[in-house]
Design a protein around this motif. Structure first.
Motif, short mmCIF file in Angstrom:
data_model
loop_
_atom_site.label_atom_id
_atom_site.label_comp_id
_atom_site.label_asym_id
_atom_site.label_seq_id
_atom_site.Cartn_x
_atom_site.Cartn_y
_atom_site.Cartn_z
N SER A 1 29.07 -1.26 55.36
CA SER A 1 28.84 -1.16 53.91
C SER A 1 30.13 -1.16 53.10
CB SER A 1 28.06 0.14 53.61
OG SER A 1 28.79 1.26 54.08
N GLY A 2 31.27 -1.06 53.79
CA GLY A 2 32.56 -1.03 53.11
C GLY A 2 32.85 0.34 52.52
N GLY A 3 33.88 0.41 51.66
CA GLY A 3 34.24 1.66 51.01
C GLY A 3 35.18 2.55 51.78
N THR A 4 35.69 2.06 52.91
CA THR A 4 36.63 2.86 53.70
C THR A 4 38.04 2.72 53.12
OG1 THR A 4 35.33 2.48 55.71
CG2 THR A 4 37.61 3.24 56.00
N VAL B 1 44.81 -8.80 49.53
CA VAL B 1 44.51 -8.25 50.85
C VAL B 1 43.07 -8.65 51.17
CG1 VAL B 1 44.23 -6.17 52.25
CG2 VAL B 1 46.04 -6.27 50.52
N THR B 2 42.86 -9.19 52.35
CA THR B 2 41.50 -9.57 52.75
C THR B 2 41.14 -8.95 54.10
OG1 THR B 2 42.22 -11.62 53.83
CG2 THR B 2 41.59 -11.76 51.50
N PHE B 3 39.84 -8.63 54.26
CA PHE B 3 39.28 -8.17 55.52
C PHE B 3 38.23 -9.19 55.93
CE2 PHE B 3 41.18 -4.42 53.85
CZ PHE B 3 41.40 -3.54 54.90
N THR C 1 44.30 0.45 50.28
CA THR C 1 43.23 -0.49 49.99
C THR C 1 41.88 0.11 50.39
OG1 THR C 1 42.47 -2.76 50.37
CG2 THR C 1 43.46 -1.62 52.24
N VAL C 2 40.82 -0.54 49.93
CA VAL C 2 39.45 -0.11 50.25
C VAL C 2 38.70 -1.30 50.82
CG1 VAL C 2 37.28 0.79 49.34
CG2 VAL C 2 39.46 1.63 48.42
N THR C 3 38.04 -1.11 51.95
CA THR C 3 37.36 -2.23 52.60
C THR C 3 36.16 -2.73 51.79
OG1 THR C 3 35.95 -0.75 53.88
CG2 THR C 3 38.02 -1.47 54.90
N PRO C 4 36.00 -4.04 51.71
CA PRO C 4 34.77 -4.60 51.14
C PRO C 4 33.67 -4.55 52.21
CG PRO C 4 36.19 -6.36 51.89
CD PRO C 4 36.94 -5.08 52.14
N PRO C 5 32.42 -4.79 51.86
CA PRO C 5 31.37 -4.87 52.89
C PRO C 5 31.66 -6.01 53.86
CG PRO C 5 30.42 -4.68 50.70
CD PRO C 5 31.89 -4.94 50.51
N THR D 1 37.67 -2.96 62.52
CA THR D 1 36.35 -3.21 63.09
C THR D 1 35.26 -2.60 62.21
OG1 THR D 1 37.24 -3.19 65.35
CG2 THR D 1 34.86 -2.86 65.09
N TYR D 2 34.34 -3.45 61.78
CA TYR D 2 33.19 -2.98 61.04
C TYR D 2 32.15 -2.47 62.03
CZ TYR D 2 34.69 -4.91 56.53
OH TYR D 2 35.35 -5.16 55.35
#
Length: 248
Positions: A176-179, A194-196, A213-217, A241-242
């Protein structure tokens, strides 16, 4: 009796070569009503003189014991004024083309970036383009434009080195992201993105070695983390790792 160059700075100091005949014994060279500040290299066909200060268009004349020549136009040009750089940073390796805006740029012959210089392409009196030379080191350097009217400064260009990514912490989080993630490395102060796994993440620069940074979904599994700045990108392969949420 041609002269070269036929234009120079309003402040004077332009070395001008005058060619013609019967120039031996030259006693004076005048720019309008003002005498040259120095006369050298007198031969039967050539005289070299240094222009005094002046404005506008004046006639250059040579005086010998035989008389005074007809005047040849010489144009005084004001020093350039630079108002902006359309691109203010780029790779340490150079090679990118930037645009400089200002006034008095029509006679530009060189643009220096710190200790290194390049030959510009004049678009108009208000604009020129130049290919940035290789830099000596990352950081800001002064930009100087030299024209027939002189040299002016006042603008700054920043050389940027390619970023490196050393660590990504934590290394996992929900799909869900938000990390919240901390990235460490080098040359991070000019980070542009920055990309994931190819998805753009919001970020803030803490300093040259740290990003927040904050992870996207994202889809479950390991993804690459890529940091990009004006000099290039660095990829931390499979660095995050998601993890899918449990199902019952």
């Amino acid at each position: 009796m041609p002269i070269s160059p036929n234009q120079g700075s309003t402040g004077g100091g332009t070395l001008v070569t005058i060619t013609g005949t019967n120039l031996s014994g030259t006693t004076a060279v005048t720019f309008g009503t003002k005498p040259a500040t120095s006369i050298t290299n007198v031969t039967p066909t050539q005289v070299t003189a240094v222009s005094p200060s002046g404005t506008g268009t004046v006639g250059v004349a040579v005086t010998t014991p035989g008389g005074t020549s007809n005047p040849i136009p010489f144009f005084y040009v004001g020093a350039p004024f630079k108002s902006s750089l359309e691109q203010t940073s780029g790779p340490l390796a150079g090679g990118n083309t930037i645009t400089i805006n200002g006034t008095g740029l029509a006679t530009a012959t060189s643009v220096s970036f710190g200790a290194n210089s390049a030959t510009p392409t004049v678009v108009s009196d208000n604009q020129l383009t130049v290919t940035v030379p290789v830099g000596t080191e990352a950081g800001a350097v002064a930009v100087h434009v030299t024209t027939a009217g002189g040299t002016n400064n006042g603008l700054s260009y920043t050389y940027v080195d390619v970023p490196t990514v050393s660590t990504v912490t934590p290394t996992s989080g929900p799909t869900s992201g938000g990390t919240g993630v901390t990235i460490t490395g080098t040359n991070l102060e000019s980070t542009e993105s920055v990309t994931f796994g190819g998805a753009t993440a919001p970020f803030s620069v803490v300093n040259s070695t740290t990003l927040s940074t904050v992870t996207p979904p994202g889809a479950a599994g390991a993804v690459d983390v890529v940091v990009t700045n004006p000099a290039g990108s660095d990829t931390a392969a499979g660095a995050f790792t998601y993890v899918a949420a449990p199902g019952i």
